[in-house]
Design a protein around this motif. Structure first.
Motif, PDB file in Angstrom:
ATOM      1  N   ILE A   1       0.844  -1.214   0.000  1.00  0.00           N
ATOM      2  CA  ILE A   1       0.000   0.000   0.000  1.00  0.00           C
ATOM      3  C   ILE A   1       0.872   1.254   0.000  1.00  0.00           C
ATOM      4  CG2 ILE A   1      -1.759   1.260   1.298  1.00  0.00           C
ATOM      5  CD1 ILE A   1      -2.623  -1.494   2.472  1.00  0.00           C
ATOM      6  N   VAL A   2       0.588   2.158  -0.944  1.00  0.00           N
ATOM      7  CA  VAL A   2       1.356   3.401  -1.056  1.00  0.00           C
ATOM      8  C   VAL A   2       0.419   4.568  -0.722  1.00  0.00           C
ATOM      9  CG1 VAL A   2       2.791   4.820  -2.574  1.00  0.00           C
ATOM     10  CG2 VAL A   2       2.748   2.331  -2.875  1.00  0.00           C
ATOM     11  N   CYS A   3       0.699   5.254   0.393  1.00  0.00           N
ATOM     12  CA  CYS A   3      -0.155   6.365   0.831  1.00  0.00           C
ATOM     13  C   CYS A   3       0.254   7.679   0.140  1.00  0.00           C
ATOM     14  CB  CYS A   3      -0.058   6.540   2.348  1.00  0.00           C
ATOM     15  SG  CYS A   3      -0.624   5.113   3.257  1.00  0.00           S
ATOM     16  N   ASP A   4      -0.564   8.716   0.355  1.00  0.00           N
ATOM     17  CA  ASP A   4      -0.277   9.998  -0.324  1.00  0.00           C
ATOM     18  C   ASP A   4       1.012  10.651   0.181  1.00  0.00           C
ATOM     19  OD1 ASP A   4      -1.325  10.510   2.148  1.00  0.00           O
ATOM     20  OD2 ASP A   4      -2.943  11.833   1.455  1.00  0.00           O
ATOM     21  N   ASP A   5       1.436  10.304   1.420  1.00  0.00           N
ATOM     22  CA  ASP A   5       2.649  10.920   1.967  1.00  0.00           C
ATOM     23  C   ASP A   5       3.854   9.985   1.875  1.00  0.00           C
ATOM     24  OD1 ASP A   5       1.855   9.008   3.720  1.00  0.00           O
ATOM     25  OD2 ASP A   5       1.870  10.286   5.502  1.00  0.00           O
ATOM     26  N   ALA A   6       3.802   9.029   0.944  1.00  0.00           N
ATOM     27  CA  ALA A   6       4.886   8.029   0.847  1.00  0.00           C
ATOM     28  C   ALA A   6       6.103   8.597   0.131  1.00  0.00           C
ATOM     29  CB  ALA A   6       4.381   6.809   0.096  1.00  0.00           C
ATOM     30  N   ASP A   7       7.260   8.023   0.454  1.00  0.00           N
ATOM     31  CA  ASP A   7       8.489   8.298  -0.295  1.00  0.00           C
ATOM     32  C   ASP A   7       8.420   7.401  -1.543  1.00  0.00           C
ATOM     33  OD1 ASP A   7      11.013   8.056  -1.391  1.00  0.00           O
ATOM     34  OD2 ASP A   7      12.064   7.977   0.533  1.00  0.00           O
ATOM     35  N   LEU A   8       8.119   8.005  -2.689  1.00  0.00           N
ATOM     36  CA  LEU A   8       7.877   7.185  -3.892  1.00  0.00           C
ATOM     37  C   LEU A   8       9.130   6.472  -4.385  1.00  0.00           C
ATOM     38  CD1 LEU A   8       5.299   8.740  -6.362  1.00  0.00           C
ATOM     39  CD2 LEU A   8       4.957   7.218  -4.427  1.00  0.00           C
ATOM     40  N   ASP A   9      10.298   7.101  -4.200  1.00  0.00           N
ATOM     41  CA  ASP A   9      11.532   6.420  -4.625  1.00  0.00           C
ATOM     42  C   ASP A   9      11.661   5.092  -3.895  1.00  0.00           C
ATOM     43  OD1 ASP A   9      12.311   8.407  -6.316  1.00  0.00           O
ATOM     44  OD2 ASP A   9      13.484   9.488  -4.798  1.00  0.00           O
ATOM     45  N   ALA A  10      11.479   5.141  -2.579  1.00  0.00           N
ATOM     46  CA  ALA A  10      11.597   3.920  -1.773  1.00  0.00           C
ATOM     47  C   ALA A  10      10.510   2.926  -2.168  1.00  0.00           C
ATOM     48  CB  ALA A  10      11.496   4.260  -0.287  1.00  0.00           C
ATOM     49  N   ALA A  11       9.300   3.417  -2.381  1.00  0.00           N
ATOM     50  CA  ALA A  11       8.185   2.515  -2.694  1.00  0.00           C
ATOM     51  C   ALA A  11       8.416   1.792  -4.020  1.00  0.00           C
ATOM     52  CB  ALA A  11       6.873   3.294  -2.721  1.00  0.00           C
ATOM     53  N   VAL A  12       8.867   2.528  -5.043  1.00  0.00           N
ATOM     54  CA  VAL A  12       9.102   1.894  -6.351  1.00  0.00           C
ATOM     55  C   VAL A  12      10.230   0.864  -6.229  1.00  0.00           C
ATOM     56  CG1 VAL A  12       9.914   2.291  -8.718  1.00  0.00           C
ATOM     57  CG2 VAL A  12       8.212   3.831  -7.702  1.00  0.00           C
ATOM     58  N   GLU A  13      11.289   1.258  -5.550  1.00  0.00           N
ATOM     59  CA  GLU A  13      12.432   0.359  -5.358  1.00  0.00           C
ATOM     60  C   GLU A  13      12.002  -0.943  -4.686  1.00  0.00           C
ATOM     61  OE1 GLU A  13      15.495  -0.101  -6.766  1.00  0.00           O
ATOM     62  OE2 GLU A  13      14.780   1.928  -7.149  1.00  0.00           O
ATOM     63  N   GLN A  14      11.211  -0.806  -3.620  1.00  0.00           N
ATOM     64  CA  GLN A  14      10.788  -1.988  -2.860  1.00  0.00           C
ATOM     65  C   GLN A  14       9.769  -2.827  -3.632  1.00  0.00           C
ATOM     66  OE1 GLN A  14      11.772  -3.238   0.269  1.00  0.00           O
ATOM     67  NE2 GLN A  14      13.485  -1.877  -0.124  1.00  0.00           N
ATOM     68  N   ALA A  15       8.938  -2.150  -4.433  1.00  0.00           N
ATOM     69  CA  ALA A  15       7.968  -2.913  -5.244  1.00  0.00           C
ATOM     70  C   ALA A  15       8.719  -3.794  -6.235  1.00  0.00           C
ATOM     71  CB  ALA A  15       7.033  -1.960  -5.986  1.00  0.00           C
ATOM     72  N   ILE A  16       9.753  -3.237  -6.843  1.00  0.00           N
ATOM     73  CA  ILE A  16      10.557  -4.011  -7.807  1.00  0.00           C
ATOM     74  C   ILE A  16      11.242  -5.172  -7.062  1.00  0.00           C
ATOM     75  CG2 ILE A  16      12.635  -3.946  -9.260  1.00  0.00           C
ATOM     76  CD1 ILE A  16      10.432  -2.569 -10.681  1.00  0.00           C
ATOM     77  N   ALA A  17      11.937  -4.822  -5.972  1.00  0.00           N
ATOM     78  CA  ALA A  17      12.696  -5.852  -5.236  1.00  0.00           C
ATOM     79  C   ALA A  17      11.766  -6.969  -4.776  1.00  0.00           C
ATOM     80  CB  ALA A  17      13.409  -5.224  -4.043  1.00  0.00           C
ATOM     81  N   GLY A  18      10.581  -6.594  -4.310  1.00  0.00           N
ATOM     82  CA  GLY A  18       9.657  -7.587  -3.743  1.00  0.00           C
ATOM     83  C   GLY A  18       8.963  -8.438  -4.784  1.00  0.00           C
ATOM     84  N   ARG A  19       9.052  -8.023  -6.066  1.00  0.00           N
ATOM     85  CA  ARG A  19       8.350  -8.803  -7.077  1.00  0.00           C
ATOM     86  C   ARG A  19       9.281  -9.604  -7.988  1.00  0.00           C
ATOM     87  NH1 ARG A  19       4.893 -12.312  -7.579  1.00  0.00           N
ATOM     88  NH2 ARG A  19       2.934 -11.914  -8.651  1.00  0.00           N
ATOM     89  N   VAL A  20      10.544  -9.132  -8.115  1.00  0.00           N
ATOM     90  CA  VAL A  20      11.439  -9.905  -8.988  1.00  0.00           C
ATOM     91  C   VAL A  20      12.261 -10.929  -8.193  1.00  0.00           C
ATOM     92  CG1 VAL A  20      11.611  -8.080 -10.717  1.00  0.00           C
ATOM     93  CG2 VAL A  20      13.387  -8.282  -8.983  1.00  0.00           C
ATOM     94  N   TYR A  21      12.282 -10.782  -6.887  1.00  0.00           N
ATOM     95  CA  TYR A  21      13.038 -11.712  -6.054  1.00  0.00           C
ATOM     96  C   TYR A  21      12.577 -13.142  -6.357  1.00  0.00           C
ATOM     97  CZ  TYR A  21      15.228 -13.581  -1.808  1.00  0.00           C
ATOM     98  OH  TYR A  21      15.990 -14.295  -0.939  1.00  0.00           O
ATOM     99  N   ALA A  22      13.541 -14.037  -6.606  1.00  0.00           N
ATOM    100  CA  ALA A  22      13.231 -15.436  -6.955  1.00  0.00           C
ATOM    101  C   ALA A  22      12.249 -15.511  -8.135  1.00  0.00           C
ATOM    102  CB  ALA A  22      12.717 -16.206  -5.744  1.00  0.00           C
ATOM    103  N   ASN A  23      12.399 -14.569  -9.055  1.00  0.00           N
ATOM    104  CA  ASN A  23      11.598 -14.521 -10.286  1.00  0.00           C
ATOM    105  C   ASN A  23      10.087 -14.391 -10.015  1.00  0.00           C
ATOM    106  OD1 ASN A  23      14.100 -14.972 -11.458  1.00  0.00           O
ATOM    107  ND2 ASN A  23      13.765 -17.181 -11.602  1.00  0.00           N
TER     108      ASN A  23
END
Ligand code: NAD
Length: 485
Positions: A267-289
């Motif tokens: 979940i990404v809120c309106d006050d989120a750090d978008l750089d961190a959120a995008v980075e973590q979304a990528i890391a959390g979805r490509v890990y182990a393919n």
């Protein structure tokens, strides 16, 4: 794809102290998931083979339970040290047989060593209590001592996505608590678990206390988990198979610890750090393919930040590199099988049919899925609540955090969740309201500290795994009462 020179390595089961082939003579070929090269064969075990392991296990359980805890810990620590020595060989085999990138494989082998060592330490702290019973009227002169005892013979059924790490969570914990374990490795990538078993035997675990029966789940796994003679089964895998295991165990009054499927919210809120959120979304979805129970499976972004987030994610997803898992530059390797990739392909097509927009990737080439970005709404995926086990980023916009939490909780699953916000109060409130085993604030879903109580709410499982928790589950409390002292 080309096939390299094919080494013929025959791996054998470990049953009753012997290296064994299947009683049927059948084998399962284990191949490199990128180029199809034959890595070795494992026996396709039969119900009779599984029964022999079950028959031999009680002796192993007795011998291992009688081994002093300090000795058990020393053996597990020696095995962990050997895993570190063999890191390169183990990582290379894991990457080849699973398809995960070599960097991900190294991480998993490092975790495997840490987990074995961690359980060795935990096994030295399996203490009971001394309870003066004058807390209860009429028992003033009694004293109660509690001790923790092993359960006995356990069965551990391991999935394909983290064969080494989850083997360590099951086998390390079972052995540290003084149990015997019969392991059923995954059929697609079992070799690393065979190598780990050999390391543990060489370190000093008696063969009858750690046996391995390879083969198909519906034959070997089914026979082992339906045995009335085991004390417990610990299973990690799909919710569908988990239900079968639970039914088998239930019939026999056998403990079943279940770590099952997920459909984690991010979940990404309106006050989120978008750089961190995008980075973590990528890391959390490509890990182990993308084949992770706690992957980032449903990304929900508050409307005011949606377009910006989606565009940033689109650029990153389009730039992900698929290829040979051995290449250090590869982000996403092949899935575990062509059949698994076909399933993901079909799920993408079904989502599009339900109204999703495919913005990037999503095509299949053999076992590869080009990382996909899917714009969804509440009619897609969430309605069906299916787990997508591959590199698919499903994103939807929500009005606010409340709506996101309601959607997160509408799932039948509840493993992990992630919330991005800079407001601490909001973060804690979200953490308390989301029904999941771990809620990570400003971090991704694929987050598993060794000590965390890892496990699922709802259909994601029963029980908690982790250094601070598994030994409680894999042992039982006995009370010894002294009257009139
Ligand atoms: P799976 O359920 O198909 O297989 C898991 C294991 O069960 C394999 O070893 C298989 O051979 C065995 N099996 C299959 N049928 C059986 C039966 N009838 N009786 C006994 N054993 C049987 O799962 P998978 O495809 O290997 O793994 C992916 C799934 O595991 C995903 O749903 C994922 O979310 C889940 N998973 C959960 C966790 C967690 O900790 N919650 C961790 C990793 C994976």
């Amino acid at each position: 794809m080309t096939t390299q020179a094919e080494p013929q390595v025959t791996y054998r089961m470990s049953i009753d102290g012997q290296a064994r082939e299947s009683s049927s003579g059948e084998v399962i070929e284990v191949r490199d998931k990128f180029d199809g090269a034959l890595l070795g064969t494992i026996p396709a075990g039969t119900a009779e083979d599984a029964q022999e392991a079950l028959d031999a296990a009680p002796d192993g359980a007795r011998a291992w339970a009688a081994t002093p805890a300090h000795r058990r810990a020393a053996v597990l620590k020696a095995a962990a040290a050997q895993v570190r020595v063999d890191r390169d060989v183990l990582s290379a085999m894991l990457s080849a047989e699973n398809g995960k990138t070599i960097a991900n494989a190294r991480l998993e082998i490092d975790t495997t060593a840490r987990i074995l060592e961690g359980f060795a330490e935990e096994g030295l702290r399996l203490f009971g209590q001394t309870v003066p019973l004058d807390i209860q009227e009429g028992l003033e002169s009694d004293l109660m001592l509690t001790v923790r005892e092993p359960l006995g013979v356990m069965v551990g059924i391991v999935p394909f996505n983290f064969p080494a790490e989850l083997y360590a969570h099951k086998v390390g914990a079972a052995l540290a608590a003084g149990n015997a374990m019969i392991v059923k490795p995954p059929e697609d990538d079992p070799i690393v678990t065979m190598m780990l078993t050999e390391i543990l035997h060489r370190a000093g675990v008696p063969h009858a206390a750690l046996q391995v029966v390879t083969g198909y789940g519906h034959i070997v796994g089914q026979h082992l988990s339906s045995s009335p003679d085991i004390a417990a089964v610990t299973f990690t895998g799909s919710t569908e198979v988990g239900a079968i295991i639970a039914a088998n165990a239930g019939r026999n009054i056998v403990r079943a610890f279940l770590e099952l499927s997920g459909n984690d919210a991010f979940i990404v809120c309106d006050d989120a750090d978008l750089d961190a959120a995008v980075e973590q979304a990528i890391a959390g979805r490509v890990y182990a393919n993308g084949q992770v129970c706690v992957a980032t499976k449903r990304i929900m972004v508050v409307r005011s930040r949606y377009d910006e987030f989606l565009e940033r994610l689109r650029v990153r997803v389009a730039a992900l590199r698929t290829g040979d898992q051995r290449d250090e530059a590869t982000d996403v390797g092949p899935l575990i099988s062509v059949a698994a990739a076909r399933t993901v392909e079909a799920q993408i097509a079904a989502s599009v049919e339900q109204g999703a927009r495919l913005l990037v990737g999503g095509t299949r080439d053999g076992a590869f899925i080009a990382p996909a970005l899917l714009e969804i709404d509440t009619r897609v995926g969430i309605a069906t609540d299916e787990e997508i086990f591959g590199p698919v980023f499903s994103v939807l916009s929500v009005g606010d955090l409340d709506e996101a939490i309601d959607l997160a909780n509408a799932s039948r699953f509840g493993l992990n969740a992630a919330v991005f916000t800079s407001d601490v109060t909001r973060a804690i409130q979200a953490g308390r309201r989301i029904q999941a085993g771990i809620v990570s604030i400003n971090g991704g879903n694929a987050y598993r500290p060794d000590v965390a109580a890892f496990g699922g709410y709802k259909k994601s499982g029963i029980g908690r795994e982790g250094l601070g928790y598994t030994l409680d589950e894999f042992s039982q409390v006995k009370s010894i009462v002294l009257r009139g002292v």
